[in-house]
Motif scaffolding. Structure first.
Motif, PDB file in Angstrom:
ATOM      1  N   UNK A  80       0.795  -1.232   0.000  1.00  0.00           N
ATOM      2  CA  UNK A  80       0.000   0.000   0.000  1.00  0.00           C
ATOM      3  C   UNK A  80       0.827   1.281   0.000  1.00  0.00           C
ATOM      4  N   UNK A  81       1.766   1.403   0.927  1.00  0.00           N
ATOM      5  CA  UNK A  81       2.506   2.658   1.087  1.00  0.00           C
ATOM      6  C   UNK A  81       3.151   3.103  -0.222  1.00  0.00           C
ATOM      7  N   UNK A  82       2.938   4.367  -0.565  1.00  0.00           N
ATOM      8  CA  UNK A  82       3.509   4.927  -1.786  1.00  0.00           C
ATOM      9  C   UNK A  82       2.571   4.936  -2.970  1.00  0.00           C
ATOM     10  N   UNK A  83       1.483   4.170  -2.897  1.00  0.00           N
ATOM     11  CA  UNK A  83       0.490   4.174  -3.969  1.00  0.00           C
ATOM     12  C   UNK A  83      -0.447   5.365  -3.812  1.00  0.00           C
ATOM     13  N   UNK A  84      -1.116   5.728  -4.891  1.00  0.00           N
ATOM     14  CA  UNK A  84      -2.064   6.839  -4.836  1.00  0.00           C
ATOM     15  C   UNK A  84      -3.267   6.472  -3.968  1.00  0.00           C
ATOM     16  N   UNK A  85      -3.970   7.488  -3.530  1.00  0.00           N
ATOM     17  CA  UNK A  85      -5.185   7.263  -2.749  1.00  0.00           C
ATOM     18  C   UNK A  85      -6.173   6.400  -3.529  1.00  0.00           C
ATOM     19  N   UNK A  86      -6.341   6.689  -4.816  1.00  0.00           N
ATOM     20  CA  UNK A  86      -7.317   5.965  -5.632  1.00  0.00           C
ATOM     21  C   UNK A  86      -6.976   4.485  -5.736  1.00  0.00           C
ATOM     22  N   UNK A  87      -5.690   4.173  -5.922  1.00  0.00           N
ATOM     23  CA  UNK A  87      -5.266   2.770  -6.011  1.00  0.00           C
ATOM     24  C   UNK A  87      -5.512   2.044  -4.689  1.00  0.00           C
ATOM     25  N   UNK A  88      -5.185   2.712  -3.604  1.00  0.00           N
ATOM     26  CA  UNK A  88      -5.368   2.078  -2.295  1.00  0.00           C
ATOM     27  C   UNK A  88      -6.850   1.905  -1.978  1.00  0.00           C
ATOM     28  N   UNK A  89      -7.632   2.909  -2.327  1.00  0.00           N
ATOM     29  CA  UNK A  89      -9.071   2.828  -2.087  1.00  0.00           C
ATOM     30  C   UNK A  89      -9.657   1.590  -2.777  1.00  0.00           C
ATOM     31  N   UNK A  90      -9.273   1.352  -4.025  1.00  0.00           N
ATOM     32  CA  UNK A  90      -9.812   0.225  -4.784  1.00  0.00           C
ATOM     33  C   UNK A  90      -9.393  -1.109  -4.187  1.00  0.00           C
ATOM     34  N   UNK A  91      -8.149  -1.199  -3.755  1.00  0.00           N
ATOM     35  CA  UNK A  91      -7.683  -2.444  -3.132  1.00  0.00           C
ATOM     36  C   UNK A  91      -8.491  -2.757  -1.878  1.00  0.00           C
ATOM     37  N   UNK A  92      -8.684  -1.732  -1.066  1.00  0.00           N
ATOM     38  CA  UNK A  92      -9.417  -1.926   0.189  1.00  0.00           C
ATOM     39  C   UNK A  92     -10.887  -2.229  -0.090  1.00  0.00           C
ATOM     40  N   UNK A  93     -11.467  -1.517  -1.042  1.00  0.00           N
ATOM     41  CA  UNK A  93     -12.876  -1.749  -1.394  1.00  0.00           C
ATOM     42  C   UNK A  93     -13.083  -3.172  -1.883  1.00  0.00           C
ATOM     43  N   UNK A  94     -12.222  -3.613  -2.795  1.00  0.00           N
ATOM     44  CA  UNK A  94     -12.356  -4.966  -3.345  1.00  0.00           C
ATOM     45  C   UNK A  94     -12.139  -6.028  -2.269  1.00  0.00           C
TER      46      UNK A  94
END
Length: 252
Positions: A94-108
């Motif tokens: 997670x660390x270093x990725x954009x907010x949008x990328x992290x949001x999608x990972x967590x949502x999925x």
């Protein structure tokens, strides 16, 4: 000090015999550990054993028995070399990725758990690495707790409630000034001697053992824990880690 446990890397392909033995041991002491479930594991190191086709049923049963389910990342694959807020490791999902990328990972990831009947309001970052964007994405996905961090009591930062951990049993027993401590367990790699040691610890400190649950979490009082204090705790941890390694070398 009050002591409890979490189990990392919970997947359909984990070392089930060791996992069951650890759960049975903790339950004898009335401890229900936090279970870090990886929703869609693609980490080859964790895909060595056969798939348990009853995995999701087993997880629902353990949740019913009082274990808290934590979202342990999404795929458990390290895609950056950023340590994040707690610089324990120099790699992260997670660390270093954009907010949008992290949001999608967590949502999925959360959606997969929910599709299988598992509720989660807690996050367990692979490699203990995440950043402020992770915290923002967690809150937007309805997750309010992180089982991680240094500190002598639970505290709130970035809108998230942190439940401090000890990465080893030796570290946990050095921290008598802590109000609560969650010891990190990896049952995939726990040997018989280490398993016996954890049982001895539970027996010795049985009056200090507890389990996280919704009632206890809702009544948490937060410490006033600054970023400077966090940095000091991390420095102390790294010194302790190096001293422990030197002692082990001397013993050998």
């Amino acid at each position: 000090m009050q002591l409890t446990f979490r189990i990392d890397d919970v997947t359909p392909t984990m070392e089930w015999e060791r996992f069951y033995k650890t759960i049975e041991m903790l339950e004898r002491f009335n401890v229900r550990p936090i279970l870090g479930v990886i929703p869609s594991c693609k980490d080859e190191k964790l895909l060595k054993h056969s798939v348990n086709s009853d995995f999701w049923k087993e997880m629902r049963d353990l949740q019913t028995r009082g274990c808290i389910i934590a979202l342990h990342g999404y795929e458990h694959q390290y895609v950056t070399n950023k340590p994040g807020i707690f610089p324990v490791n120099n790699y992260s999902e997670f660390a270093g990725l954009s907010y949008e990328e992290q949001y999608e990972k967590i949502r999925k990831g959360k959606q997969i758990l929910e599709d299988h009947g598992l509720f989660t309001d807690m996050f367990m970052a692979p490699a203990h690495s995440f950043d402020e964007n992770t915290c923002k994405a967690l809150l937007e996905n309805g997750i309010h707790y992180i089982t991680d961090g240094f500190g002598n009591a639970c505290y709130k930062r970035y809108g998230i409630i942190f439940l401090p951990v000890a990465l080893t049993w030796r570290r946990a027993l050095c921290l008598n000034h802590w109000e609560t401590c969650t010891v990190v367990l990896h049952t995939n790699t726990i040997g018989s001697s280490l398993a016996k040691r954890y049982e001895q610890i539970c027996n010795k400190y049985r009056d200090k053992l507890f389990s996280w649950d919704s009632v206890r979490l809702s009544k948490l009082a937060f410490s006033n824990y600054s970023e400077l204090q966090q940095q000091k705790e991390f420095i102390v941890y790294k010194i302790w880690e190096k001293v422990s390694k030197l002692k082990n070398i001397v013993k050998k």
